[in-house]
Motif scaffolding. Structure first.
Motif, PDB file in Angstrom:
ATOM      1  N   TRP A 132       0.978  -1.068  -0.107  1.00  0.00           N
ATOM      2  CA  TRP A 132       0.167  -0.351  -0.122  1.00  0.00           C
ATOM      3  C   TRP A 132       0.892   0.885  -0.141  1.00  0.00           C
ATOM      4  O   TRP A 132       0.952   2.117  -0.487  1.00  0.00           O
ATOM      5  N   ASP A 173     -10.204   3.877   3.625  1.00  0.00           N
ATOM      6  CA  ASP A 173     -10.404   2.746   5.029  1.00  0.00           C
ATOM      7  C   ASP A 173      -9.815   1.579   3.631  1.00  0.00           C
ATOM      8  O   ASP A 173     -10.911   1.719   3.067  1.00  0.00           O
ATOM      9  N   HIS A 207      -9.404  -1.336   4.585  1.00  0.00           N
ATOM     10  CA  HIS A 207      -9.879  -2.472   4.624  1.00  0.00           C
ATOM     11  C   HIS A 207     -11.405  -2.386   4.056  1.00  0.00           C
ATOM     12  O   HIS A 207     -12.389  -3.673   5.020  1.00  0.00           O
ATOM     13  N   GLU A 259     -15.358  -2.776   2.940  1.00  0.00           N
ATOM     14  CA  GLU A 259     -16.000  -3.172   1.807  1.00  0.00           C
ATOM     15  C   GLU A 259     -16.676  -2.715   0.724  1.00  0.00           C
ATOM     16  O   GLU A 259     -16.686  -2.938  -0.255  1.00  0.00           O
ATOM     17  N   ILE A 310      -7.140  -3.364  -1.388  1.00  0.00           N
ATOM     18  CA  ILE A 310      -8.478  -3.708  -0.667  1.00  0.00           C
ATOM     19  C   ILE A 310      -9.472  -4.852   0.063  1.00  0.00           C
ATOM     20  O   ILE A 310      -9.738  -4.785   0.675  1.00  0.00           O
ATOM     21  N   GLN A 311      -9.250  -5.283  -1.628  1.00  0.00           N
ATOM     22  CA  GLN A 311     -10.300  -6.692  -1.693  1.00  0.00           C
ATOM     23  C   GLN A 311     -11.814  -6.032  -1.145  1.00  0.00           C
ATOM     24  O   GLN A 311     -12.818  -6.776   0.276  1.00  0.00           O
TER      25      GLN A 311
END
Ligand code: URA
Length: 241
Positions: free
Chosen positions: A55, A83, A85, A87, A164-165
């Motif tokens: 990152w 963020d 991470h 969603e 990030i997924q």
């Protein structure tokens, strides 16, 4: 007339983004006394490919990027915000004047509408949401990005998505949708369905700047947001907790 590869690429407007260095001329090796290596004889560690970057390396690469000519006119690269991470991933087109100044996506008038759209489905910038653009540098006078600029910049967004997924991508505007889905289908036909980007559900809606000019389409954008919220609920319901 036969053209070299470089000449054919140039004719198509696709000059290579980098050039191989000319090989140094071979010269006779002179025996010499043992000496410490000169600074430019020490091999520099090779920079990792974008698809391999972590990152922070990716962020630095974007901030210092010179892969296309936009670096000459931008104030700064705009990596993304939120963020890492999250969603939810929101993808826009390119920084505008305010984003170029502040170094953050969607902070101008369109950004305020985007924040309101997110709030309408219970989301807040920075909380479980990441916001990025296809292009990381502002095109002068907010002109449309060129295919060469997209080709140079898209690998950064692709790597951001890999890292990030996100569970769901919301592409705002024709440009983000068409770039991620590699299509030239009109936005009106891309809306209203769940696409897949490398296996990740992707929903298309109108760009907030377009909605500011065409407020009658806000009702359609609301339908897209409801579809996105429902899709996320289904994704989460289908996952083992
Ligand atoms: N429009 C975009 O697509 N992105 C921004 O960051 C700002 C305006």
């Amino acid at each position: 007339m036969s053209l070299s590869r470089a000449e054919r690429l140039k004719a198509l407007g696709l000059s290579p983004l980098w050039r191989r260095r000319a090989r140094p001329q071979a010269r006779a090796i002179q025996p010499r006394a043992e000496q410490p290596p000169h600074a430019n004889e020490i091999a520099a560690p090779a920079a990792p490919a974008i698809a391999e970057m972590d990152w922070e390396t990716l962020r630095q690469a974007v901030l210092t990027c010179t892969r296309c000519d936009l670096h000459r006119t931008r104030t700064q690269g705009v990596f993304g915000v939120g963020d890492p991470h999250a969603e939810w991933l929101i993808v826009g087109e390119a920084p505008g004047a305010e984003e170029d100044k502040q170094g953050e996506p969607f902070v101008g008038q369109a950004g305020r509408l985007l924040d309101a759209m997110l709030a309408a489905i219970g989301l807040k910038r920075g909380e479980n949401v990441y916001i990025a653009n296809v292009l990381k540098s502002r095109p002068p006078k907010n002109r449309d990005p060129s295919p060469q600029e997209v080709a140079a910049c898209l690998p950064y967004l692709e790597r951001q998505i890999d890292l990030i997924q996100p569970k769901l991508i919301l592409a705002v505007g024709r440009f983000a949708a068409q770039s991620l889905l590699t299509t030239d289908t009109a936005i009106g036909r891309l809306r209203g369905q769940v696409h897949l980007y490398r296996g990740i559900p992707l929903i298309v809606t109108y760009h907030p700047a377009y909605l500011l000019r065409n407020p009658a389409d806000k009702a359609r954008a609301w339908e897209d947001l409801v579809l996105a919220r429902q899709t996320m609920a289904q994704i989460k319901a289908g996952q083992p907790s």
